[in-house]
Every structure is written in structure tokens, then in C-alpha cells.
Design an enzyme around this catalytic site. Structure first.
Site, PDB file in Angstrom:
ATOM      1  N   ALA A 167     -15.523   8.691 -11.301  1.00  0.00           N
ATOM      2  CA  ALA A 167     -14.195   8.124 -11.085  1.00  0.00           C
ATOM      3  C   ALA A 167     -13.799   8.339  -9.632  1.00  0.00           C
ATOM      4  O   ALA A 167     -14.584   8.825  -8.817  1.00  0.00           O
ATOM      5  CB  ALA A 167     -13.194   8.770 -12.035  1.00  0.00           C
TER       6      ALA A 167
ATOM      7  N   ASP B 283      -2.189  10.380 -21.078  1.00  0.00           N
ATOM      8  CA  ASP B 283      -3.114   9.262 -20.897  1.00  0.00           C
ATOM      9  C   ASP B 283      -4.078   9.156 -22.073  1.00  0.00           C
ATOM     10  O   ASP B 283      -5.298   9.206 -21.900  1.00  0.00           O
ATOM     11  CB  ASP B 283      -3.892   9.451 -19.588  1.00  0.00           C
ATOM     12  CG  ASP B 283      -4.596   8.179 -19.142  1.00  0.00           C
ATOM     13  OD1 ASP B 283      -4.179   7.091 -19.577  1.00  0.00           O
ATOM     14  OD2 ASP B 283      -5.556   8.261 -18.358  1.00  0.00           O
TER      15      ASP B 283
ATOM     16  N   ALA C 206     -13.223  12.474  -9.187  1.00  0.00           N
ATOM     17  CA  ALA C 206     -14.315  13.385  -9.531  1.00  0.00           C
ATOM     18  C   ALA C 206     -15.393  12.632 -10.295  1.00  0.00           C
ATOM     19  O   ALA C 206     -15.202  11.483 -10.706  1.00  0.00           O
ATOM     20  CB  ALA C 206     -13.780  14.548 -10.371  1.00  0.00           C
TER      21      ALA C 206
ATOM     22  N   VAL D  78     -18.773  13.452 -13.293  1.00  0.00           N
ATOM     23  CA  VAL D  78     -19.154  14.387 -14.352  1.00  0.00           C
ATOM     24  C   VAL D  78     -20.676  14.417 -14.489  1.00  0.00           C
ATOM     25  O   VAL D  78     -21.323  13.362 -14.482  1.00  0.00           O
ATOM     26  CB  VAL D  78     -18.499  13.979 -15.685  1.00  0.00           C
ATOM     27  CG1 VAL D  78     -18.964  14.899 -16.802  1.00  0.00           C
ATOM     28  CG2 VAL D  78     -16.987  14.001 -15.566  1.00  0.00           C
TER      29      VAL D  78
END
Length: 561
Positions: free
Chosen positions: A138, A294, A141, A143
């Protein structure tokens, strides 16, 4: 904007943003900001010929495309705007909702170097295994899957190297742009640009701190545990490996909640999932006041045993006890057809001066009348909240950020619930929480506690009243009493008076100079120039120069219009 241009570190970024605006047909906005001429003087050439290139797109689509091209910070801004159903109509909200927080992954070597700094050793030495290939990427960050020495499967969420300076530069620009919009574009003030940027800055700053995300997750997990809700899973945080730039949490092996086919193939009871998820979110909203802000389908997974896992706690919302009480008062007033109470709550929420309260009360009365006689358990809560936000938009009012998030969560929750269960009814799920909250608010214990709090405050005020009065009288007797009134419009008016007085003074001096020069021209003797007395001619030349300067000054300030 000259303050922005003075910061040379932001000049290149400013040029890029202005070029994107022009390319998508927002050249008028660039022109009205004065960026076109200013950047031109700074040696920057803007593609003015492309202003109409994408004019066929609708304004909401163009706005979304602009935010996408502007980069990570503005994609995040668009996601915040998607929560402001009180400011934008549905077609704009739909477009902002399409903004996906995706970005190409950073090269593993850069990620590895940063992880080694945070862990104090190469990640290969800390983890039993780690996948160099990003599982997801994203704007803030990315993953990576990993395995701890004890064999636990985890994910390592790592902040993009060098992202903070870029975010800070964009926030500086956004703050200046918002202040300029608020000061010089009256037609845009109803969008509350300064407030939106403030909300966005707070949200983005929290997301930059990956350890804060884990604290949010643990707080919500503890709250759900108090409610004995074993159907909701919050990934466990591994604090030994977690810091500001990286966090490590348990890996969630589940089915995305939006994948209906996979849920059915796994034998998952979708109605139970919808009920369980709705009750968990409603508990966070109406009882705890701290919620996952969210909960879109990408952040919700269903485990094989039917439990629900919520991930990504970077964006959270908070509702104070007073705010939750206001929501309950609003719902109670709607059910009991009390339009005046609804109006008072909306005015308390918005806090806008200069509102046509009579027209607002009339519109609220018509709105409330549509729900007259409907029991609490049969209210269409989502539709009702959306109608409230529409009413606010008509009157150019805006909700506080926490309530805007609440409405957005309600809309997202019902949309996901109806995908899982076509017969999903938000009001039916919310009714027990609302009734419990109303009983708790008017219980003898709560009323006693509220009364004691009021009496305590009154007693404290009465105890200090003699001392306060004594100090006030002492100030009056000593001639030290001061009363300060600060009114922005009067300050602007005073500045205009100062400018006018200065110009009037220059005009008087010019008149005196012309008269004195005329008298000097009639005096014989002394030095001459071109056959005229030198000092008289010098006075006339000075008067002409000063007059030209005065006229130009008046013209540039708008007097020429």
C-alpha cells in the site's frame, strides 16, 4: 501561496500537482490560486494546452483520477473524503470509495535494510523464515509473511523507507491550500477545507506509527473480550518485534468476506456471519465509543470455523460519552416525533453561525414526519442517517469528523451485511444496543451519578465565587479591568480603513506638492531647467511619479473594477 513558493524544497512537488490539476481540467483552480504566473516566474512551464484534454469526464471521476495521480498522500485524502457523506453527494462518495490504497512494492533490499535497523540484526537471523516477496503493498507500508522461531506464522508490516518526508511535504502543501481556500474562496467554505485537512493529518499521522495501530488492535480486542464475544478475532501482536516503522501480528488464514462463492463452498453460515459482524461493530460504536473506522470487505476475513477476523487498525474512530448520548437523543427524538429536539442536536453537532434556523426547523419537521409512528426496531437506520446528511448538505452544514466516520461505518456495515444476507436488517441488530443504552442513560444509578456531578460542579463554582468577585472588583477599582473583543470582520474593516487613510494622506501630500510647485514656478530667479524654475519642475515630476504609483496601487487592490 508565496509562502509555499518560498519553501524551495516543495517547489518541484507543487509544480507536479499543478500540472496534474491542469491536465484534468482544473486549470481555473490553478489560475485562481495564482500558481500559473508564480510557477512561470520560477522557471516552471505548465502544460496549459492540456486543460481540456479530459473535459469529457464527469467532475467526480476527474477528481478521483487527480487524487490517484497525485500520489499516496492524496489517495489517503480521498479515502478520508469518502467518509464525509455530509459534505459530498452520493456520486462523489462513490468515486472516492473507488480509491484503492495500492502501490508497487518497494525492493526487498531497501525493506531488508530498514528491518535490520529496527530489529538490530538481519531479518533472516531474527525470523525462522521470511518471504522477500510482498504479500500486499500500500502507500504507507507493505506486508511480508514470516515465521517466528517458535513456529508461529505471522505477517511483518513494514513502513516504506523515506515515506515520512514525502507525507510531511504533502501535509504542508495541503494545510496552506486549505487555509487559502477558506480565506479566498467563499463558495468552498461549506466543505470546511481546514477541518478536513486537520482530520486527514491526524488520521495519516496515526497510520505512520505502526505501533499505534497495534495499540488500537489490542484496545478493541480487550473491549470485545469484555463482551464475551468469541466470534471476533483480532490478530495477536508480537511486541518484541514491533516498533514505529514495523509491526508483527499473527497471520490470518481466512476467506475474504466479499468472496460469497468461497464462503458457500466452505459451508459458512452467511447469515450468522452478518449478524455476528454487525453486533461486534455496533458494540464498538454504541457502547465502547472506540471503533474500527475502515471495516470494508478487504479488511474482514471469515475463518473456517465461522469466526470473523478484523485486520488493519490504522484508521479508528472515537465517540465520547457525550457524543453517544447525542446519537441516542437524536434517535429517541425521531421515534417520538420531536422535531425541535432533532434540530437542537443538529445545531449542536454543526456549530455553524448564520444558519437559517427557521428553515432548518421546517425541513427537519418534514423529515421527522416521515418516521412518525415507526417503532425503533423498524427504523431503516442507514437510510435515515443518509437523509440527515443530505439535509445538512442542503443547509451547507458539516458534521464533526467523528460523526462522519460513524455514518460511513454504518453505511459500509449494512452494505456488507446485505451482500452476506439479503434479509439483513440493521435496525433489528441495533435495537438491543439502543435499548440497553437508553436504559443505562436513564437508570437510577446514571441519574444519581449525573446529579452528583452537577452538584459537585455547582458547589465548586459557589466556593470560588466570592474570591472571583473580589478579584473582579479589585481590578475595576484599580482601573485595570480589560475586556477584549476580537471580531474578524472588524479587523478586516480596520485594515481597509488604514489603507484608505494612507492613500488619502498620499493624496493630500500630492495636492500640497502640486500647489507648492505651482507657486514656485511663479517665482523669478534661482536655477532653471528647460526654461522653468528647477525646484518647481522637480516638484511636478515627483507629484506625477507619486500619482502614478497611487493609481497603480488602487488598481492592483481591485479599485480598478
Amino acid at each position: 501561496m508565496w509562502e509555499t513558493l518560498a519553501a524551495t524544497r516543495d517547489l518541484g512537488r507543487l509544480h507536479d500537482l499543478a500540472a496534474i490539476l491542469i491536465r484534468y481540467g482544473f486549470g481555473d483552480l490553478v489560475h485562481r490560486f495564482g500558481l500559473e504566473a508564480a510557477l512561470g516566474r520560477a522557471g516552471r512551464i505548465l502544460p496549459l494546452g492540456a486543460m481540456a484534454e479530459l473535459a469529457t469526464l464527469s467532475p467526480p471521476v476527474r477528481a478521483r483520477r487527480v487524487l490517484e495521480e497525485m500520489g499516496p498522500s492524496f489517495v489517503k485524502l480521498g479515502q478520508v473524503l469518502a467518509t464525509r457523506v455530509d459534505l459530498f453527494p452520493p456520486e462523489w462518495i462513490d468515486e472516492f470509495g473507488k480509491l484503492q490504497d495500492q502501490a508497487p512494492p518497494v525492493a526487498w533490499e531497501a525493506i531488508r535494510a530498514q528491518m535490520a535497523e529496527d530489529l538490530g540484526a538481519p531479518p533472516e537471523d531474527v525470523f525462522l523464515a521470511i518471504d522477500p516477496q510482498a504479500l500486499a503493498a500500500a502507500s504507507i507500508a507493505q506486508v511480508h509473511r514470516a515465521r517466528l522461531p517458535d513456529g508461529t506464522d505471522v505477517v511483518a508490516k513494514v513502513r516504506r523507507p523515506g515515506i515520512r518526508p514525502i507525507i510531511e511535504a504533502d501535509l504542508r502543501l495541503l494545510h496552506r491550500v486549505a487555509a487559502t481556500l477558506d480565506a479566498h474562496f467563499p463558495e468552498l467554505r461549506r466543505f470546511h477545507p481546514v477541518g478536513v485537512v486537520k482530520q486527514f493529518k491526524a488520521s495519516l499521522t496515526r497510520e505512520l506509527d505502526l505501533a499505534a495501530e497495534c495499540r488500537h488492535a489490542e484496545r478493541i480486542a480487550a473491549s470485545l473480550a469484555k463482551g464475551n464475544d468469541a466470534g471476533i478475532v483480532v490478530p495477536r501482536v508480537h511486541w518484541d518485534y514491533t516498533g514505529e516503522r514495523m509491526n508483527v501480528q499473527d497471520f490470518i488464514d481466512g476467506i475474504p468476506v466479499a468472496d460469497i462463492t468461497a464462503l458457500d463452498a466452505a459451508g459458512i453460515d452467511r447469515k450468522q456471519v452478518a449478524r455476528r459482524g454487525a453486533e461486534a461493530v455496533l458494540k464498538m460504536l454504541l457502547e465502547d465509543g472506540f471503533f474500527h473506522a475502515d471495516p470494508h470487505p478487504g479488511n474482514v476475513f471469515v475463518l473456517r470455523d465461522g469466526r470473523i477476523a478484523l485486520i488493519d487498525y490504522g484508521m479508528v474512530g472515537r465517540l465520547s460519552s457525550a457524543r453517544r448520548t447525542q446519537v441516542l437523543v437524536l434517535l429517541h427524538a425521531l421515534v417520538n416525533h420531536r422535531a425541535e429536539t432533532v434540530t437542537e442536536v443538529l445545531l449542536d453537532w454543526t456549530g455553524e453561525p448564520g444558519i437559517d434556523e427557521a428553515q432548518l426547523a421546517e425541513d427537519v419537521d418534514a423529515f421527522v414526519d416521515r418516521y412518525h409512528g415507526i417503532p425503533l426496531g423498524q427504523l431503516d437506520l442507514t437510510r435515515m442517517l443518509l437523509e440527515v446528511t443530505t439535509l445538512l448538505r442542503v443547509h451547507q452544514l458539516a458534521l464533526p469528523a467523528d460523526l462522519a466516520l460513524l455514518v460511513k461505518v454504518f453505511v459500509t456495515l449494512e452494505g456488507t451485511g446485505r451482500k452476506l444476507d439479503p434479509d439483513f436488517d440493521m435496525a433489528r441488530r441495533a435495537e438491543p444496543f439502543l435499548r440497553r443504552a437508553m436504559r443505562a442513560r436513564f437508570s437510577p444509578r446514571a441519574l444519581t451519578k449525573s446529579g452528583l456531578r452537577g452538584l459537585s460542579g455547582m458547589a465548586g463554582m459557589l466556593a470560588t465565587l466570592p474570591q472571583d468577585l473580589r478579584g473582579l472588583l479589585r481590578s475595576v477599582r484599580g482601573g485595570q479591568f480589560r475586556h477584549h473583543i476580537d471580531i474578524g470582520h472588524l479587523r478586516e474593516f480596520g485594515e481597509q480603513i488604514d489603507h484608505s487613510a494612507n492613500r488619502l494622506t498620499v493624496g493630500v501630500v500630492l495636492a500640497a506638492l502640486i500647489i507648492g510647485s505651482s507657486i514656485t514656478l511663479t517665482v523669478k530667479g534661482g536655477p532653471t531647467l528647460l526654461g522653468l524654475p528647477f525646484f518647481g519642475l522637480l516638484g511636478f515630476v515627483g507629484a506625477v511619479i507619486a500619482a502614478v504609483w497611487l493609481l497603480v496601487s488602487i488598481w492592483r487592490s481591485g479599485g480598478g473594477k
